[in-house]
Design a protein around this motif. Structure first.
Motif, mmCIF file in Angstrom:
data_model
loop_
_atom_site.group_PDB
_atom_site.id
_atom_site.type_symbol
_atom_site.label_atom_id
_atom_site.label_comp_id
_atom_site.label_asym_id
_atom_site.label_seq_id
_atom_site.Cartn_x
_atom_site.Cartn_y
_atom_site.Cartn_z
ATOM 1 N N LEU A 39 2.813 8.483 -1.148
ATOM 2 C CA LEU A 39 2.212 7.764 -0.026
ATOM 3 C C LEU A 39 0.953 7.011 -0.457
ATOM 4 O O LEU A 39 0.630 5.967 0.121
ATOM 5 N N SER A 40 0.269 7.523 -1.481
ATOM 6 C CA SER A 40 -0.951 6.847 -1.935
ATOM 7 C C SER A 40 -0.662 5.430 -2.430
ATOM 8 O O SER A 40 -1.536 4.559 -2.387
ATOM 9 N N ILE A 41 0.561 5.179 -2.913
ATOM 10 C CA ILE A 41 0.929 3.832 -3.364
ATOM 11 C C ILE A 41 0.830 2.848 -2.201
ATOM 12 O O ILE A 41 0.253 1.758 -2.328
ATOM 13 N N TRP A 42 1.351 3.231 -1.041
ATOM 14 C CA TRP A 42 1.291 2.367 0.133
ATOM 15 C C TRP A 42 -0.138 2.261 0.673
ATOM 16 O O TRP A 42 -0.533 1.214 1.159
ATOM 17 N N ALA A 84 -4.758 -1.440 1.274
ATOM 18 C CA ALA A 84 -6.164 -1.807 1.056
ATOM 19 C C ALA A 84 -6.269 -3.130 0.304
ATOM 20 O O ALA A 84 -7.111 -3.977 0.630
ATOM 21 N N THR A 85 -5.420 -3.298 -0.706
ATOM 22 C CA THR A 85 -5.474 -4.552 -1.478
ATOM 23 C C THR A 85 -5.030 -5.748 -0.640
ATOM 24 O O THR A 85 -5.449 -6.879 -0.908
ATOM 25 N N ALA A 86 -4.192 -5.500 0.364
ATOM 26 C CA ALA A 86 -3.702 -6.596 1.204
ATOM 27 C C ALA A 86 -4.667 -6.943 2.332
ATOM 28 O O ALA A 86 -4.456 -7.928 3.038
ATOM 29 N N SER A 87 -5.715 -6.135 2.506
ATOM 30 C CA SER A 87 -6.675 -6.393 3.580
ATOM 31 C C SER A 87 -7.551 -7.586 3.228
ATOM 32 O O SER A 87 -8.154 -7.638 2.150
ATOM 33 N N ILE A 88 -7.611 -8.539 4.111
ATOM 34 C CA ILE A 88 -8.385 -9.759 3.883
ATOM 35 C C ILE A 88 -9.634 -9.789 4.757
ATOM 36 O O ILE A 88 -10.721 -10.144 4.308
ATOM 37 N N MET A 101 -11.090 3.584 3.790
ATOM 38 C CA MET A 101 -9.984 4.400 4.282
ATOM 39 C C MET A 101 -9.186 4.998 3.120
ATOM 40 O O MET A 101 -8.651 6.101 3.227
ATOM 41 N N VAL A 102 -9.089 4.274 1.995
ATOM 42 C CA VAL A 102 -8.441 4.838 0.807
ATOM 43 C C VAL A 102 -9.211 6.067 0.336
ATOM 44 O O VAL A 102 -8.625 7.103 -0.001
ATOM 45 N N LEU A 103 -10.532 5.954 0.301
ATOM 46 C CA LEU A 103 -11.365 7.102 -0.069
ATOM 47 C C LEU A 103 -11.134 8.266 0.879
ATOM 48 O O LEU A 103 -11.026 9.420 0.448
#
Length: 207
Positions: free
Chosen positions: A130-133, A138-142, A151-153
């Motif tokens: 699930l961490s992959i998604w 997070a990388t897709a957040s603009i 939120m990843v943290l």
């Protein structure tokens, strides 16, 4: 032969901790905030104090009870744009500090006192997948990348706390004390809410 996996576990945990601390330090330095020194001093203090078992016990009692307490340090300002109306920026709370105490105390036992690690694949494998998604989102957040990585943290913090609880089984009386502590904080919040309702307004901060 049993010592080899244990040594590998200690090595892996050492590498993970070193990378995490280096990444956190680099992130704080690049943030260019005046609070950087205060955060580093706080972390160093927690590392030292976490060597005391009593502090770990206090942290265990209070880690869930402090979630609604708004005692935190904001490292970045929130970005208000589009769907990011409820963004809070990058925040370190009192609960985060208590989680750090628990994880450091556990890491100390793993590294220096040969405490084995129970990985529980039925839980950790889905969490890892699930961490992959989570990272992809997070990388897709603009609009608000800071809150996205925050939120990843939070996700990895929750995973680490779950592993801590799995690997550090406590006597039943300590879980009872933990539940009583959480209930006491909830009761205190109820009393604040009733007082605010009786007096009107938001004078007690219970928005």
């Amino acid at each position: 032969m049993a010592s080899l996996p244990r040594s590998l576990s200690r090595l892996a945990l050492t590498v993970i901790l070193a990378v995490a601390m280096a990444g956190a330090a680099l992130g704080l330095i690049l943030a260019g905030k005046a609070a950087v020194l205060a955060v580093l001093v706080l972390l160093m203090g927690l590392i030292g104090l976490s060597l005391v078992r009593d502090l770990e016990y206090v942290a265990f009692l209070a880690v869930a009870a402090t979630i609604p307490i708004r005692l935190n340090m904001r490292l970045t300002d929130p970005i208000i744009a589009g769907r990011a109306n409820s963004a809070s920026g990058f925040v370190i709370s009192l609960t985060d500090c208590l989680v750090i105490v628990l994880l450091i105390a556990w890491s100390r036992r793993v590294l220096f006192f040969d405490q084995p690690i129970r990985w529980m694949p039925k839980l950790t494998v889905p969490m890892a997948l699930l961490s992959i998604w989570v990272i992809h989102a997070a990388t897709a957040s603009i609009e608000d990348p800071v809150s996205a990585w925050h939120m990843v943290l939070r996700y990895f913090e929750g995973c680490a706390l779950l592993l801590y609880l799995i690997n550090n089984i406590r006597p039943v009386r300590e879980y009872v004390a933990h539940a009583l502590t959480v209930s006491g904080v909830l009761l205190f919040e109820v009393l604040l809410g009733l007082g605010q309702g009786a007096t009107g307004g938001f004078n007690f901060g219970m928005e």
